[in-house]
Write a protein that holds these residues in place. Structure first.
Motif, short mmCIF file in Angstrom:
data_model
loop_
_atom_site.label_atom_id
_atom_site.label_comp_id
_atom_site.label_asym_id
_atom_site.label_seq_id
_atom_site.Cartn_x
_atom_site.Cartn_y
_atom_site.Cartn_z
N LEU A 215 0.81 -1.21 0.00
CA LEU A 215 0.00 0.00 0.00
C LEU A 215 0.85 1.27 0.00
O LEU A 215 0.31 2.38 -0.05
CB LEU A 215 -0.94 0.00 1.21
N GLU B 86 -14.47 7.13 9.15
CA GLU B 86 -15.55 7.88 8.52
C GLU B 86 -16.02 9.05 9.40
O GLU B 86 -16.32 10.14 8.91
CB GLU B 86 -16.73 6.96 8.18
N TYR C 149 -13.21 11.68 9.49
CA TYR C 149 -13.17 12.34 8.18
C TYR C 149 -14.27 13.40 8.09
O TYR C 149 -14.04 14.52 7.61
CB TYR C 149 -13.35 11.29 7.08
N GLU D 284 -7.67 -4.58 4.74
CA GLU D 284 -8.91 -4.01 4.23
C GLU D 284 -9.21 -2.63 4.84
O GLU D 284 -9.74 -1.75 4.15
CB GLU D 284 -10.07 -4.98 4.47
N ALA E 238 -6.81 -0.22 3.04
CA ALA E 238 -7.21 -0.04 1.65
C ALA E 238 -8.43 0.88 1.54
O ALA E 238 -8.52 1.71 0.62
CB ALA E 238 -7.50 -1.39 1.00
N HIS E 239 -9.37 0.76 2.47
CA HIS E 239 -10.54 1.65 2.47
C HIS E 239 -10.11 3.09 2.67
O HIS E 239 -10.58 4.00 1.95
CB HIS E 239 -11.52 1.24 3.56
N GLN F 27 -7.33 4.45 1.98
CA GLN F 27 -6.57 4.94 0.83
C GLN F 27 -7.44 5.34 -0.35
O GLN F 27 -6.94 5.98 -1.29
CB GLN F 27 -5.55 3.89 0.38
N THR F 28 -8.70 5.01 -0.33
CA THR F 28 -9.58 5.42 -1.44
C THR F 28 -9.91 6.92 -1.37
O THR F 28 -10.50 7.45 -2.31
CB THR F 28 -10.89 4.62 -1.44
N HIS F 29 -9.53 7.58 -0.30
CA HIS F 29 -9.81 9.01 -0.12
C HIS F 29 -8.56 9.81 -0.44
O HIS F 29 -7.54 9.72 0.26
CB HIS F 29 -10.27 9.28 1.31
N ASP F 30 -8.62 10.62 -1.48
CA ASP F 30 -7.44 11.37 -1.93
C ASP F 30 -7.05 12.49 -0.98
O ASP F 30 -5.90 12.95 -1.02
CB ASP F 30 -7.71 11.97 -3.33
#
Length: 295
Positions: free
Chosen positions: A84, A229, A232, A262, A265-266, A268-271
């Motif tokens: 990652l 979440e 964020y 997991e 990885a979740h 990392q989907t947020h730029d």
């Protein structure tokens, strides 16, 4: 100094907004804890209760449980972190650098940050000489990496009344033991100075989840994502810090590793999320909220 002598109450809703560089809104740091357990002492934690109870020595099954993490579990976790592209922080016992040198070498080669985690894995209240223990840990890290550690995590987050003062005296700039905020804060020291506390976690910590609360393995992923979440969302106007804590003998176990992967990885989907080390968070906070302007 008692806690409220070191830090006054502060509502996060009333502070000036903190902004991360590059339009990021949340800083996430991953802390890998590597420890050496002394077979001649009671094990710091246990997975198996002895048939007759008590705390037998030697405690081979519980020592071996931990040892598996350093022999096997760490290397599983390392594959995930490498895949990652995350730069992690290594909280390591000073004695573990020599005992598990290949682990220290792998972290050094990847330019992970090393932070002090006691010389051995024992409560700071039970260390015969706290000043010496911290100094030995500092020197072990400096001798191996060529750089003095800037951060400290007490074994089990333990401290004495004097720990922040001793750390500041020995050149430490941040500590992680005061799990009381989602932003860095400054703790007063006896010399009139301060030491920064970088947000750590008890909630997204595999020790708490797996060993104390006895959740199934997937709880790590589920809770990490839920915590992420919310933080964020909280960070829409002012930056927050999220920590993810893992130990090789816990999340490096075969049935748990996928949930660590997991969760990361979740995230990392947020730029607009920045993976940072503790010292990167420290430097950002120092620039964004200089001590001279802090309340």
């Amino acid at each position: 100094m008692k806690p409220l002598e070191r830090i006054s109450y502060s509502s996060i809703a009333d502070r000036p907004a903190l902004k991360l560089p590059g339009g990021k809104r949340l800083a996430v740091w991953v802390i890998v804890n590597v420890e050496e357990w002394n077979i001649d002492e009671t094990m710091p934690r246990t997975v198996l209760t002895p048939p007759a109870g008590g705390s037998p020595m030697p405690d081979i099954p519980n020592w071996a449980w931990h040892e598996y993490g350093n022999r096997v579990g760490f290397w599983r976790m390392l594959e995930v972190i490498d895949a990652l592209g995350i730069n992690a922080t290594l909280a390591i016992n000073g004695s573990a650098i020599g005992a598990y040198e290949p682990i220290a070498k792998a972290a050094k080669e990847r330019q992970w940050e090393f932070i002090g985690h006691g010389f051995g894995q024992r409560n700071m209240q039970k260390v015969p000489d706290e000043v010496e223990d911290i100094a030995k840990t500092t020197e072990a890290i400096r001798a191996y990496t060529g750089k003095r550690p800037r951060g400290w995590l007490g074994p089990g987050l333990t401290e004495t009344w004097h720990t922040p003062d001793i750390l500041a005296d020995q050149g430490y700039e941040y500590v992680c033991d005061w799990v009381l905020d989602d932003q860095p804060v400054r703790l007063k020291t006896r010399d009139g100075g301060t030491i920064v506390n970088v947000p750590y976690t008890q909630e997204c910590n595999d020790v708490a989840m797996m060993l104390i609360q006895h959740h199934k393995a997937s709880e790590y992923r589920d809770r990490a994502i839920d915590q992420f979440e919310q933080l964020y969302a909280d960070a829409k106007d002012s930056a927050r810090v999220m920590a993810l804590v893992v130990h090789p003998y816990i999340m490096g176990a075969p049935h748990r590793l996928r949930y660590f992967r997991e969760a990361l990885a979740h995230i990392q989907t947020h730029d607009d999320v920045a993976f940072m080390t503790g010292e990167q968070i420290l430097d950002w906070y120092g620039a964004a909220s200089p001590a001279s302007t802090a309340a």
